[in-house]
Design an enzyme around this catalytic site. Structure first.
Site, PDB file in Angstrom:
ATOM      1  N   GLU A 231      32.965  65.780   1.869  1.00  0.00           N
ATOM      2  CA  GLU A 231      31.764  65.018   2.220  1.00  0.00           C
ATOM      3  C   GLU A 231      30.528  65.694   1.635  1.00  0.00           C
ATOM      4  OE1 GLU A 231      29.739  65.926   6.169  1.00  0.00           O
ATOM      5  OE2 GLU A 231      31.861  65.926   6.787  1.00  0.00           O
TER       6      GLU A 231
ATOM      7  N   LYS B  31      34.080  64.094  15.827  1.00  0.00           N
ATOM      8  CA  LYS B  31      33.722  65.424  15.333  1.00  0.00           C
ATOM      9  C   LYS B  31      33.053  66.185  16.465  1.00  0.00           C
ATOM     10  CE  LYS B  31      29.778  66.495  12.771  1.00  0.00           C
ATOM     11  NZ  LYS B  31      28.910  66.350  11.582  1.00  0.00           N
TER      12      LYS B  31
END
Length: 209
Positions: A44, A133
Site C-alpha cells: 500500500e 486493521k
C-alpha cells in the site's frame, strides 16, 4: 472474484502488508520488486506520500495480478475513486469511516479500515469491511486482540498495525492475528531497494520464529 477472495488470494500466501509511506514514483517499482522478492504480496502507498496515485499506477502496471496494490490513509470516498482509477484494489484507512468503507465495498474492492474498539469494529463490519486493521497496535496488547476476536466474526481477517517488529509477531499470531501491516520498520523515505529487501526478508523470517 469477491473482495474477500481477492484479499485471501494474497494474504494466504504471505500475511504481511508492506506500507511504503513516503515512496516516490521513481522509487516505487524498485522498492516493490524488493518487497515482492522477499515474499510479500500486498503493498500500500499511503496517500500522504509524494504523488501517490502515480506510484500506485506504476506498481499496478508492473505487478498486475502478482501483487495486491492499493492505498493507505484513504480518508474520503473521492480517494477511493481516484485510487481505483489508478489501478489500486485495496483501500486501507486509519479510521472507521463508513462512507469510505461503503464506497470501497460498492466498487468490489478490499476495504481494510482501522479500528481500536469493538464498537468501531462492528460499525466497520456493518458498512462492508473486508478486513480490519487494529491500529495503533502500540496502544494494545495481544490479550486485547484475543478478547476482541472472541466476539468478532471468525472469518474476518484482523491485521495488526503499528510498532510491529520481526521478533514481536509471535504473541500476536498466537492471540489470533491474521497478519500485520509493516510501516517504518520495513520502509522509510529514501531507503534503497537493497535495504528494503533485507528488512522485508527479516519480517518474513520472523513469521517462522
Amino acid at each position: 472474484m469477491s473482495a474477500t477472495d481477492l484479499l485471501h488470494r494474497y494474504l494466504d500466501e504471505c500475511p504481511l502488508v508492506a506500507i511504503v509511506r513516503g515512496v516516490t514514483p521513481d522509487e516505487a517499482e524498485a522498492v516493490g520488486e524488493a518487497i515482492y522478492e522477499a515474499g510479500i504480496r500486498i503493498i500500500e502507498v499511503p496517500l500522504n506520500s509524494p504523488d501517490p496515485l502515480n506510484s500506485i499506477g506504476r506498481l499496478a502496471n508492473r505487478f498486475g495480478e502478482r501483487m495486491l496494490v492499493g492505498a493507505g490513509t484513504v480518508l474520503t470516498s473521492a480517494d477511493v475513486r481516484r485510487v481505483a482509477d489508478a489501478g489500486g484494489r485495496i483501500m486501507v484507512s486509519p479510521d472507521t469511516n463508513v462512507e469510505v468503507i461503503a464506497a470501497t465495498a460498492a466498487a468490489g474492492l478490499v476495504a481494510s479500515p482501522g479500528y481500536f474498539t469493538p464498537s468501531e469494529a462492528f460499525g466497520a463490519i456493518r458498512a462492508g469491511a473486508t478486513a480490519l486493521k487494529l491500529f495503533p497496535a502500540e496502544a494494545a496488547t495481544p490479550a486485547v486482540l484475543k478478547a476482541q476476536l472472541a466476539v468478532l466474526p471468525k472469518d474476518l481477517p484482523v491485521m495488526v498495525v503499528g510498532g510491529v517488529k520481526p521478533d514481536s509477531m509471535r504473541p500476536w499470531l498466537e492471540a489470533g492475528a491474521s497478519g500485520f501491516g509493516l510501516g517504518g520498520g520495513l520502509y522509510k523515505p529514501g531507503q534503497s531497494a537493497a535495504d528494503t529487501l533485507a528488512r522485508a526478508c527479516a519480517y518474513v523470517e520472523g513469521l517462522k520464529s
